[in-house]
Design a protein around this motif. Sequence first.
Motif, mmCIF file in Angstrom:
data_model
loop_
_atom_site.group_PDB
_atom_site.id
_atom_site.type_symbol
_atom_site.label_atom_id
_atom_site.label_comp_id
_atom_site.label_asym_id
_atom_site.label_seq_id
_atom_site.Cartn_x
_atom_site.Cartn_y
_atom_site.Cartn_z
ATOM 1 N N PHE A 121 -22.891 0.318 -5.762
ATOM 2 C CA PHE A 121 -22.053 -0.171 -6.229
ATOM 3 C C PHE A 121 -21.067 1.732 -7.286
ATOM 4 C CE2 PHE A 121 -23.646 -4.296 -5.215
ATOM 5 C CZ PHE A 121 -22.287 -4.708 -5.163
ATOM 6 N N LYS A 122 -21.936 2.323 -7.649
ATOM 7 C CA LYS A 122 -20.965 3.659 -7.494
ATOM 8 C C LYS A 122 -20.076 4.311 -7.373
ATOM 9 C CE LYS A 122 -24.729 4.824 -12.232
ATOM 10 N NZ LYS A 122 -25.506 5.108 -12.088
ATOM 11 N N ALA A 123 -21.082 5.006 -6.038
ATOM 12 C CA ALA A 123 -20.441 4.868 -4.952
ATOM 13 C C ALA A 123 -18.802 4.672 -4.088
ATOM 14 C CB ALA A 123 -21.152 5.206 -3.859
ATOM 15 N N LEU A 124 -19.397 3.283 -4.104
ATOM 16 C CA LEU A 124 -17.887 2.236 -4.038
ATOM 17 C C LEU A 124 -16.221 2.737 -5.375
ATOM 18 C CD1 LEU A 124 -16.979 -0.137 -1.961
ATOM 19 C CD2 LEU A 124 -18.257 -1.310 -3.680
ATOM 20 N N GLY A 125 -17.484 2.560 -6.402
ATOM 21 C CA GLY A 125 -16.203 2.509 -7.429
ATOM 22 C C GLY A 125 -15.699 3.736 -7.474
ATOM 23 N N LEU A 126 -16.633 4.718 -7.246
ATOM 24 C CA LEU A 126 -15.543 6.539 -7.031
ATOM 25 C C LEU A 126 -14.613 6.420 -5.964
ATOM 26 C CD1 LEU A 126 -19.057 8.730 -7.660
ATOM 27 C CD2 LEU A 126 -16.734 8.168 -9.724
ATOM 28 N N ALA A 127 -15.406 6.055 -4.603
ATOM 29 C CA ALA A 127 -14.334 5.930 -3.703
ATOM 30 C C ALA A 127 -13.507 5.347 -3.886
ATOM 31 C CB ALA A 127 -15.383 5.790 -1.855
ATOM 32 N N LEU A 128 -13.017 4.121 -4.126
ATOM 33 C CA LEU A 128 -12.194 3.176 -3.820
ATOM 34 C C LEU A 128 -11.236 3.494 -5.441
ATOM 35 C CD1 LEU A 128 -11.321 0.449 -2.105
ATOM 36 C CD2 LEU A 128 -12.026 -0.981 -4.303
ATOM 37 N N ASP A 129 -11.675 4.296 -6.189
ATOM 38 C CA ASP A 129 -10.733 4.486 -7.370
ATOM 39 C C ASP A 129 -9.565 5.495 -6.832
ATOM 40 O OD1 ASP A 129 -9.796 5.017 -8.870
ATOM 41 O OD2 ASP A 129 -10.714 7.064 -9.632
ATOM 42 N N GLN A 130 -10.215 6.387 -5.634
ATOM 43 C CA GLN A 130 -9.521 7.621 -5.040
ATOM 44 C C GLN A 130 -8.937 7.051 -4.050
ATOM 45 O OE1 GLN A 130 -12.050 9.937 -2.167
ATOM 46 N NE2 GLN A 130 -13.503 10.766 -4.065
ATOM 47 N N ALA A 131 -9.237 6.161 -2.788
ATOM 48 C CA ALA A 131 -8.069 5.990 -1.871
ATOM 49 C C ALA A 131 -7.276 4.821 -2.096
ATOM 50 C CB ALA A 131 -9.363 4.624 -0.802
ATOM 51 N N THR A 132 -7.577 3.816 -3.855
ATOM 52 C CA THR A 132 -6.629 3.230 -3.993
ATOM 53 C C THR A 132 -5.087 4.253 -4.882
ATOM 54 O OG1 THR A 132 -7.427 2.932 -6.369
ATOM 55 C CG2 THR A 132 -7.537 0.964 -4.494
ATOM 56 N N GLN A 133 -6.076 5.588 -5.114
ATOM 57 C CA GLN A 133 -4.567 6.130 -6.504
ATOM 58 C C GLN A 133 -3.338 6.084 -5.642
ATOM 59 O OE1 GLN A 133 -5.259 7.650 -9.307
ATOM 60 N NE2 GLN A 133 -6.279 5.558 -9.543
ATOM 61 N N ASP A 154 -0.785 8.874 -4.703
ATOM 62 C CA ASP A 154 -0.637 10.163 -4.347
ATOM 63 C C ASP A 154 1.282 10.800 -4.295
ATOM 64 O OD1 ASP A 154 0.785 13.395 -3.641
ATOM 65 O OD2 ASP A 154 -0.464 12.842 -2.116
ATOM 66 N N PRO A 155 2.288 11.530 -5.358
ATOM 67 C CA PRO A 155 3.232 11.629 -5.761
ATOM 68 C C PRO A 155 3.987 12.006 -4.529
ATOM 69 C CG PRO A 155 1.641 13.374 -7.620
ATOM 70 C CD PRO A 155 0.403 12.180 -5.914
ATOM 71 N N ARG A 156 2.781 12.624 -3.855
ATOM 72 C CA ARG A 156 3.653 13.559 -2.395
ATOM 73 C C ARG A 156 4.563 12.545 -1.401
ATOM 74 N NH1 ARG A 156 -0.184 17.439 -0.952
ATOM 75 N NH2 ARG A 156 -1.328 15.476 -1.270
ATOM 76 N N ARG A 157 3.468 10.784 -1.605
ATOM 77 C CA ARG A 157 3.533 10.062 -0.876
ATOM 78 C C ARG A 157 4.350 8.895 -1.452
ATOM 79 N NH1 ARG A 157 -1.292 9.805 3.339
ATOM 80 N NH2 ARG A 157 -0.522 11.291 5.018
ATOM 81 N N GLU A 158 5.338 8.918 -2.661
ATOM 82 C CA GLU A 158 5.289 7.863 -3.798
ATOM 83 C C GLU A 158 6.450 7.093 -2.152
ATOM 84 O OE1 GLU A 158 6.493 8.934 -7.012
ATOM 85 O OE2 GLU A 158 6.950 7.016 -7.924
ATOM 86 N N GLY A 159 6.610 5.920 -2.463
ATOM 87 C CA GLY A 159 7.247 4.729 -1.398
ATOM 88 C C GLY A 159 6.691 4.954 -0.259
ATOM 89 N N ILE A 160 6.050 5.428 0.486
ATOM 90 C CA ILE A 160 5.916 5.679 1.722
ATOM 91 C C ILE A 160 4.588 5.020 1.791
ATOM 92 C CG2 ILE A 160 5.316 7.487 3.567
ATOM 93 C CD1 ILE A 160 6.740 9.471 2.010
ATOM 94 N N LYS A 203 0.655 -1.447 0.386
ATOM 95 C CA LYS A 203 -0.035 0.038 0.138
ATOM 96 C C LYS A 203 0.585 1.129 -0.011
ATOM 97 C CE LYS A 203 -3.442 -2.260 2.411
ATOM 98 N NZ LYS A 203 -2.707 -3.954 2.823
ATOM 99 N N ALA A 204 1.942 1.072 -0.366
ATOM 100 C CA ALA A 204 2.935 2.474 -0.508
ATOM 101 C C ALA A 204 2.336 3.371 -1.328
ATOM 102 C CB ALA A 204 4.217 2.143 -0.891
ATOM 103 N N GLY A 205 2.437 5.015 -1.250
ATOM 104 C CA GLY A 205 2.360 5.604 -2.066
ATOM 105 C C GLY A 205 0.375 5.895 -2.065
#
Length: 205
Positions: A176-188, A190-196, A89-91
């Motif tokens: 199911f639509k809301a879950l897809g949208l929320a999970l997309d956000q959570a799994t993206q 963040d370049p500021r946190r790369e590798g962390i 789950k890094a980043g």
Amino acid sequence: MIPRQATIERKSKETHIKASLNIDGRGDRCDIRTGIAFLDHMIELFAFHGLFDLKLEVIKSDTAIDIHHTNEDIGIVLGKVFKQALADKAGIRRFGCAGAPMEATVARCVLDISGRGYFKFNIENDKLVNNGEKQEYSLNYLEHFMESFAHNLGATLCITLQNGSDDVHTNVEAVFKALGLALDQATQVDPRREGIVPSTKGIID
Ligand SMILES: [Mn+2]
């Protein structure tokens, strides 16, 4: 970026299910074959709006009894395939919060890929809980599905259904639509946190 993909195969005495996932997909390269047409439609919506490339096949099931085991086991496999694809789950952004309306009905999903499985379903109008008993799917089935998914992903997932409809399809589709949208956000990532790993503990199980 390292490909965030996984394949899971789960076999029990009740079901045999296979899933392949690419988290960094486009959402339009899915192949969902659960044997439950309604659930195929819902999972396809989830993957499309989450931009996940997902293949899901129920090879064996006991739907001659009812969809109880199959519905629950699909939730388990879907949770596991996301967990495996996310690896350490890094980043990742870790948190996601999204809503989706269907006419007057609004579904909201708030989730945290914390490593702890927890699920809460808040239905504003609890008269809706048992509606759909005579239909192919119900809010009870949805609750079982999401509970299995959250526990196997290792996520805290809170879903609220506001202004629920008499139509099961409308309620479940919004979720199911809301879950897809929320999970997309959570799994993206963040370049500021790369590798962390996004936890002050340094790990997310
Ligand atoms: Mn629909």
